[in-house]
Design an enzyme around this catalytic site. Sequence first.
Site, PDB file in Angstrom:
ATOM      1  N   LYS A   1      11.267  13.500   7.411  1.00  0.00           N
ATOM      2  CA  LYS A   1      10.944  13.807   5.554  1.00  0.00           C
ATOM      3  C   LYS A   1       9.569  14.585   6.480  1.00  0.00           C
ATOM      4  O   LYS A   1       8.793  14.322   7.201  1.00  0.00           O
ATOM      5  CB  LYS A   1      10.233  12.039   6.025  1.00  0.00           C
TER       6      LYS A   1
ATOM      7  N   TYR B   1      -2.448   2.202 -12.173  1.00  0.00           N
ATOM      8  CA  TYR B   1      -3.071   2.973 -10.581  1.00  0.00           C
ATOM      9  C   TYR B   1      -2.712   4.248 -10.874  1.00  0.00           C
ATOM     10  O   TYR B   1      -1.916   4.976 -11.523  1.00  0.00           O
ATOM     11  CB  TYR B   1      -1.602   1.803  -9.911  1.00  0.00           C
TER      12      TYR B   1
ATOM     13  N   HIS C   1       7.052   6.701   2.989  1.00  0.00           N
ATOM     14  CA  HIS C   1       7.625   5.686   2.115  1.00  0.00           C
ATOM     15  C   HIS C   1       8.866   5.727   2.901  1.00  0.00           C
ATOM     16  O   HIS C   1       9.862   6.571   2.109  1.00  0.00           O
ATOM     17  CB  HIS C   1       7.962   5.752   1.134  1.00  0.00           C
TER      18      HIS C   1
ATOM     19  N   ASP D   1       4.893  12.871   2.396  1.00  0.00           N
ATOM     20  CA  ASP D   1       5.578  11.169   2.368  1.00  0.00           C
ATOM     21  C   ASP D   1       5.814  10.334   3.086  1.00  0.00           C
ATOM     22  O   ASP D   1       7.274  10.834   4.412  1.00  0.00           O
ATOM     23  CB  ASP D   1       6.839  11.283   1.239  1.00  0.00           C
TER      24      ASP D   1
ATOM     25  N   TYR E   1       1.055  -5.687   0.090  1.00  0.00           N
ATOM     26  CA  TYR E   1       1.744  -5.096  -1.028  1.00  0.00           C
ATOM     27  C   TYR E   1       3.088  -4.133  -0.610  1.00  0.00           C
ATOM     28  O   TYR E   1       4.193  -5.161  -0.434  1.00  0.00           O
ATOM     29  CB  TYR E   1       1.171  -4.173  -2.086  1.00  0.00           C
ATOM     30  N   HIS E   2       2.748  -3.854   0.894  1.00  0.00           N
ATOM     31  CA  HIS E   2       3.618  -2.207   0.998  1.00  0.00           C
ATOM     32  C   HIS E   2       4.553  -2.972   1.890  1.00  0.00           C
ATOM     33  O   HIS E   2       5.239  -2.501   2.177  1.00  0.00           O
ATOM     34  CB  HIS E   2       2.897  -0.988   1.426  1.00  0.00           C
TER      35      HIS E   2
END
Length: 661
Positions: free
Chosen positions: A532, A15, A538, A536, A169-170
């Site tokens: 944030k 990736y 996350h 981003d 996945y996340h």
Amino acid sequence: MKLEQPENPWLMRTYSGHSTAKASNELYRTNLKRGQTGLSVAFDLPTQTGYDADHPLAAGEVGRVGVPVSHLGDMEALFADIPLERMNTSMTINATAPWLLALYVALAERRGIDRATLAGTTQNDILKEYLSRGTYAFPPAPSLKLSADVIAWSTRELPKWNPTNICSYHLQEAGATPAQEIALALSDAIAVLDEVRKQMPPAELPKAIGRVSFFVNAGMRFVEEMCKLRAFGRLWDEIARERYGVTDSKDRRFRYGVQVNSLGLTEAQPENNVPRIVLEMLGVTLSRDARARAIQLPAWNEALGLPRPWDQQWSLRAQQILACETDLLEYPDLFEGSKVVESLTASLADAARAEMREVERAGGAVKAIESGWAKSRLVESLARLRRAIESGERKVVGVNCFTETAESPLRAGADGGILTVDPRAEAEQIAALKAFRASRDAARVTSALASLERDARSGGNIMPASIEAAKAGVTTGEWAGVMRTVFGDYRAPTGVGASAASLTGEAAKNVKAQADALARELGGRPKMLLGKPGLDGHSNGVEQIAVHARDAGFEVIYLGIRLTPDEIVKAAVQEAVDVVGLSILSGAHMSLVPAVQEGLRRAGLDVPIVVGGIIPDADASALVARGIAAVFTPKDFDRSTVLARVIEAVRARNHRSATHP
């Protein structure tokens, strides 16, 4: 009993993407020469969220965690000298998936390539973005319609393309248990396919289901992870057969790619990440009946910053060694008939079915997201995991046990063991974008955007107009701007307010006592603003700090993701906060943190700023030298210790104010 012919290995990817399309193209061609068999494109955050490089929210983010692609010219540079008709290309893109696929198709047609030969995947799973990764752009319902547009169109026009990659996945990174990961991903798939069948005759739907793939996570408990994937496949077969009437077993096959757990990698003793990555890979390769069809492995140093080409090569070599030097591919499934594996698989499948019923009771995947129910479940689940690590119940070598260590030679050298993006890349991308806009046919662009808006408003499939817009020279920000005009912007629930209390253990009780003492000094509960800046999304870490601080006695104002520095400053002034906490994992900290700091200074608000993220040591030192009160990185895993340092910073500021009014 050996197979008559050994199996072919899975697709091997890394990736990657950074700085510019040209630099990323060089990296791709190098990796292909080293034996990589497919591409996995990382786009930067402005591209993923639908902004051009010169948008205010893109400041500091351009080229940081992926490659910026603003128009067809960028796509052409990205794939220069790479034969699209012979390549399998995976693109991790969700909110802007219709647009990036349109650019890819437009590029192929510019080269005279038949679109039917294109093979690859667009992730195109927008629902999980509201729960975990945060790169959504529009509200859930219209976003789901755009995902369905891609699937319906691709099923007819791109027979070798996987038009969606339902992505659990996340969800695991956001705290999902194995059962929750299966259940939320399959509930997501149901919501997507229910939307798709509005656009397709019943006879065509099995073809669309046959092109659905999944993208999963694999953690350290590789026996459980392997059984999770066996359960995933069992339930997907049930759903395809019973809910959608798919009769061909090939169209019901659970096809998945994987990246092993990046956020599980540690900054402390990062060399330990090498065996972690290899062991996690076993969970998705050992069982032939549940083996991944494509694998991309993170690099050992992703908890430190951006990996170098050599680091990515090391991860690629781990795959090649397993596939080429072992006998793994020579045998049928090693676990067929295992009582342990069958029992655990059945148990996970039953637990996932129960979770799916909970999602249905919450109104289905979309309503569960919009109400904040699903997000609060993940926040609570992650809090339980964090408590287990903080207490030592769940051991992480080098973090909460076996912490004595020699200095790692892998981190030696001026670069500190990571790749640093040239800060000039952003300015160059902006200049190139402006030159591109000036060179195009303005009338053709205006006409293409009008057609795009017309189809979006009428409910037509967005793909044909998007491809024409790509050919006309429309940019990423302009395409997404039309979608925002039609569908509106969106801010997802954070799940923080609805999550259950997390305060347990002696350390947590001690920090609560410290917060209570600080409240007496201040004459009221200490007030912390968390946000944030930049793009981003996350947010797992900052959400855990928000919950823990709330339970410890702070008044927490959590602003969520995607904020400009000015918005954070304005909120801090309005709320008269005692401390500002910023979370940035994209590498944009050296531009965004000073911008907030300068804004607070201009506003006359003298409060400590604390920062968390993936921040190299040299940058952390530079931020502290600028007056940042504390910098936290992944090695600071204990939330009570973090809060104790925040309390100390507030107390120090108050002491200065008292002695120097």
